[in-house]
Design a protein around this motif. Sequence first.
Motif, mmCIF file in Angstrom:
data_model
loop_
_atom_site.group_PDB
_atom_site.id
_atom_site.type_symbol
_atom_site.label_atom_id
_atom_site.label_comp_id
_atom_site.label_asym_id
_atom_site.label_seq_id
_atom_site.Cartn_x
_atom_site.Cartn_y
_atom_site.Cartn_z
ATOM 1 N N ASP A 144 74.860 19.033 8.053
ATOM 2 C CA ASP A 144 73.945 17.909 7.922
ATOM 3 C C ASP A 144 72.575 18.382 7.436
ATOM 4 O OD1 ASP A 144 72.462 15.636 8.167
ATOM 5 O OD2 ASP A 144 73.406 15.028 10.056
ATOM 6 N N ALA A 145 72.164 17.939 6.260
ATOM 7 C CA ALA A 145 70.902 18.402 5.687
ATOM 8 C C ALA A 145 69.705 17.824 6.419
ATOM 9 C CB ALA A 145 70.832 18.040 4.210
ATOM 10 N N ALA A 146 69.921 16.787 7.224
ATOM 11 C CA ALA A 146 68.801 16.132 7.889
ATOM 12 C C ALA A 146 68.359 16.873 9.150
ATOM 13 C CB ALA A 146 69.189 14.703 8.255
ATOM 14 N N MET A 147 69.089 17.921 9.536
ATOM 15 C CA MET A 147 68.708 18.655 10.755
ATOM 16 C C MET A 147 67.372 19.345 10.556
ATOM 17 S SD MET A 147 72.096 20.519 12.185
ATOM 18 C CE MET A 147 71.531 21.102 13.737
ATOM 19 N N ALA A 148 66.518 19.251 11.584
ATOM 20 C CA ALA A 148 65.207 19.899 11.481
ATOM 21 C C ALA A 148 65.396 21.416 11.517
ATOM 22 C CB ALA A 148 64.325 19.455 12.641
ATOM 23 N N ALA A 149 64.529 22.128 10.774
ATOM 24 C CA ALA A 149 64.694 23.584 10.636
ATOM 25 C C ALA A 149 64.622 24.284 11.984
ATOM 26 C CB ALA A 149 63.637 24.135 9.692
ATOM 27 N N ASP A 150 63.710 23.809 12.858
ATOM 28 C CA ASP A 150 63.572 24.500 14.137
ATOM 29 C C ASP A 150 64.787 24.279 15.031
ATOM 30 O OD1 ASP A 150 62.923 21.885 14.303
ATOM 31 O OD2 ASP A 150 61.345 22.127 15.808
ATOM 32 N N THR A 151 65.339 23.056 14.951
ATOM 33 C CA THR A 151 66.562 22.785 15.715
ATOM 34 C C THR A 151 67.691 23.688 15.238
ATOM 35 O OG1 THR A 151 65.842 20.501 15.544
ATOM 36 C CG2 THR A 151 67.993 20.892 16.539
ATOM 37 N N LEU A 152 67.788 23.794 13.906
ATOM 38 C CA LEU A 152 68.837 24.604 13.300
ATOM 39 C C LEU A 152 68.728 26.055 13.757
ATOM 40 C CD1 LEU A 152 71.032 24.253 11.109
ATOM 41 C CD2 LEU A 152 69.361 25.059 9.471
ATOM 42 N N TRP A 153 67.490 26.531 13.752
ATOM 43 C CA TRP A 153 67.264 27.923 14.113
ATOM 44 C C TRP A 153 67.638 28.156 15.587
ATOM 45 C CZ3 TRP A 153 62.119 30.881 15.112
ATOM 46 C CH2 TRP A 153 62.368 32.248 14.964
ATOM 47 N N ALA A 154 67.174 27.243 16.431
ATOM 48 C CA ALA A 154 67.468 27.386 17.862
ATOM 49 C C ALA A 154 68.972 27.323 18.102
ATOM 50 C CB ALA A 154 66.753 26.291 18.642
ATOM 51 N N ALA A 198 70.591 30.592 16.944
ATOM 52 C CA ALA A 198 70.286 31.667 17.882
ATOM 53 C C ALA A 198 71.142 31.524 19.128
ATOM 54 C CB ALA A 198 68.805 31.646 18.248
ATOM 55 N N HIS A 199 71.357 30.284 19.555
ATOM 56 C CA HIS A 199 72.168 30.061 20.746
ATOM 57 C C HIS A 199 73.641 30.389 20.472
ATOM 58 C CE1 HIS A 199 73.580 28.312 24.469
ATOM 59 N NE2 HIS A 199 74.462 27.609 23.771
ATOM 60 N N LEU A 200 74.121 29.960 19.297
ATOM 61 C CA LEU A 200 75.526 30.194 18.958
ATOM 62 C C LEU A 200 75.857 31.677 18.906
ATOM 63 C CD1 LEU A 200 76.121 27.510 16.191
ATOM 64 C CD2 LEU A 200 77.252 27.632 18.399
ATOM 65 N N GLU A 201 74.869 32.472 18.469
ATOM 66 C CA GLU A 201 75.128 33.905 18.362
ATOM 67 C C GLU A 201 75.416 34.536 19.709
ATOM 68 O OE1 GLU A 201 71.705 35.361 16.380
ATOM 69 O OE2 GLU A 201 72.592 35.191 14.408
ATOM 70 N N THR A 202 74.864 33.953 20.758
ATOM 71 C CA THR A 202 75.013 34.599 22.063
ATOM 72 C C THR A 202 75.964 33.848 22.989
ATOM 73 O OG1 THR A 202 73.093 33.392 22.838
ATOM 74 C CG2 THR A 202 72.698 35.610 22.003
ATOM 75 N N CYS A 203 76.480 32.667 22.548
ATOM 76 C CA CYS A 203 77.229 31.840 23.484
ATOM 77 C C CYS A 203 78.650 31.594 22.959
ATOM 78 C CB CYS A 203 76.497 30.510 23.691
ATOM 79 S SG CYS A 203 77.387 29.403 24.776
ATOM 80 N N ALA A 204 79.608 32.272 23.564
ATOM 81 C CA ALA A 204 80.996 32.141 23.112
ATOM 82 C C ALA A 204 81.563 30.729 23.331
ATOM 83 C CB ALA A 204 81.871 33.179 23.796
ATOM 84 N N PRO A 205 81.310 30.060 24.484
ATOM 85 C CA PRO A 205 81.851 28.702 24.665
ATOM 86 C C PRO A 205 81.385 27.750 23.567
ATOM 87 C CG PRO A 205 81.021 29.535 26.738
ATOM 88 C CD PRO A 205 80.643 30.529 25.708
ATOM 89 N N CYS A 206 80.103 27.821 23.195
ATOM 90 C CA CYS A 206 79.603 26.919 22.152
ATOM 91 C C CYS A 206 80.216 27.259 20.804
ATOM 92 C CB CYS A 206 78.081 26.983 22.074
ATOM 93 S SG CYS A 206 77.286 26.052 23.392
ATOM 94 N N ARG A 207 80.486 28.542 20.578
ATOM 95 C CA ARG A 207 81.129 28.904 19.309
ATOM 96 C C ARG A 207 82.533 28.318 19.240
ATOM 97 N NH1 ARG A 207 78.766 34.037 19.877
ATOM 98 N NH2 ARG A 207 80.715 34.994 20.578
ATOM 99 N N SER A 208 83.228 28.309 20.369
ATOM 100 C CA SER A 208 84.581 27.758 20.324
ATOM 101 C C SER A 208 84.524 26.244 20.146
ATOM 102 C CB SER A 208 85.350 28.150 21.583
ATOM 103 O OG SER A 208 84.738 27.588 22.712
ATOM 104 N N ARG A 209 83.488 25.615 20.712
ATOM 105 C CA ARG A 209 83.333 24.167 20.480
ATOM 106 C C ARG A 209 83.032 23.889 19.013
ATOM 107 N NH1 ARG A 209 78.866 22.941 24.437
ATOM 108 N NH2 ARG A 209 78.770 20.902 23.432
ATOM 109 N N LEU A 210 82.232 24.806 18.399
ATOM 110 C CA LEU A 210 81.935 24.657 16.977
ATOM 111 C C LEU A 210 83.215 24.782 16.154
ATOM 112 C CD1 LEU A 210 79.918 24.523 14.594
ATOM 113 C CD2 LEU A 210 79.786 27.003 14.693
#
Lengths: 271, 269
Positions: A18-28, A31-43
């Motif tokens: 989604d191109a409408a996502m704010a840059a800071d949200t995207l970054w956060a 950063a979270h996905l890199e460290t969180c395996a459960p969220c990666r599996s949800r992704l």
Amino acid sequence: MSTEHASRRLIDDYARGDAAMAADTLWALEAHLETCAPCRSRLAASVATEAPGIATLVDTVRAGLAPQLDAAVQAPSRRYRPRWVSAWLTPILVPWLAMTATVTLLALLLAAAGAPMLFGAASPVLLIAPVLPMCGVAVAWSRALDPAYELTAATPRAGLPLLLRRTVSVLAVVLPALLVEGWLTGAMTAAQWLLPSLAFTSAALALGSVVGVTRAAAALVVAWGVVIAAPAWHAGRVPVVLQPDQLPVWGALLVLGIGAVIARRRAYPAL
Amino acid sequence: MTPAMTAADTAPKTYAWEIRAAGLKVRVGRKKMAVDGLDLSLSTGTHGLLGPNGAGKTTLIRALATVLRPAAGELELFGTSVSGVGDLRALRRRIGYLPQEFGYYKRFTVREFVEYMAWLKEVPKADIPAAVQRAVERVGLADRADHRMRTLSGGMVRRAGIAQAIVNDPAVLLLDEPTAGLDPAQRLRFRELLQELGRDTCVVVSTHLVEDVAAACSDVVLFADGRLVFQGTPEVLAAAGGAEYPGDSPLERGYSALLHNSEQQGGTW
């Protein structure tokens, strides 16, 4: 790391690109996905439902690569020594330990050949046994002998822990060799030299915090040779200081040495 | 999967300068003061440390690497005074150091050598294989990683030395004459690496080759007889020299001009 997880909506937006996502949200989020395996599996689940295009693309790429991936074998890295060996021994220590073992073996053979008659009661092995382990420690921490000394001296591990590690590995090789030697020849008992050798080692470490371990060990060897060993050799008898009734004195020296090392523990990183 | 960024990477810096020296004096031997009252502040970037032989470059780098203790004055790394702290471990974990003549164990392979150095630098055990591979690839030795050190050429040994210096991702990288023994092509590649490292690291490169500085450094520190003669960009250094000073390039002329003005060189060389 916060224990908050990304919302379902956010992950879906991210999966769709989604191109409408704010840059800071995207970054956060990244950063979270890199460290969180459960969220990666949800992704991963979200990509399958929200962005089927990507899922098929990934599958196509994987199908194309699969034959190559199956054929590729990871080259085993050639390794000449296990990692723990370098953690406890420097490479220069290995020849030294081999030499010590050879010397004690030769002394053993000499004794077996009946040579002790030549030396009288003071076996040469007994005269060098108290200072031998200390020499090994000096070799282990020597600027002149260790080519990587300058590199080692600037690392965080340099200092007392590393010095003690190397001391322990020297003692672990030299002490058993001397014990076996003494037991086989009967020229000396462990009571005569074990405590003195430990006392000398601790003294070398303690003095080493002031003048450097190598210099301290050299000074102690010279002192031992001139004051005790040479006269005893000349007289052909066991020196007084190695008689069993002197053991409390050596014990006291050992405790003193260890105490000094502990008191000066901060001085070692600067060697 | 290792995170591309950790909390430590994004945390704000709590110091203004990676390296700050004030009135720094470092003694070599009993009498000679090789660094004599140096004031210097260095931040992120590639800093070329220039000076004639015997200017005290090596001594300064060894003091910055915490191998030598300052005799007087103040030296701060990452905002922490070096002489004040009893525990240098935390500081040393963030320093990479390549000595001028660095010794190594000839029987080690490149990978074993860099791994051993990573272990000495207290890189977390789980990160060591990846960190070693990354460092070896960065210096272009990946195809030689499993060869023993004694089979390498001089230039490759030097690159292995650079690999061990960067294996812990240091915030301060100290390189003493790193280009000695590199052939021209390797030197070009090395300058690129320096520029790349200088983006997020405080790199201090000591050299006596003016062209290295011109090509790779964002900042020049000119050093003679233990004192700071000049600090600024290569352009300012070039502007300092005129046609009357010896040298083949503007930078060399600027170098001789500034050294001539400070006029403390001993001997005819």
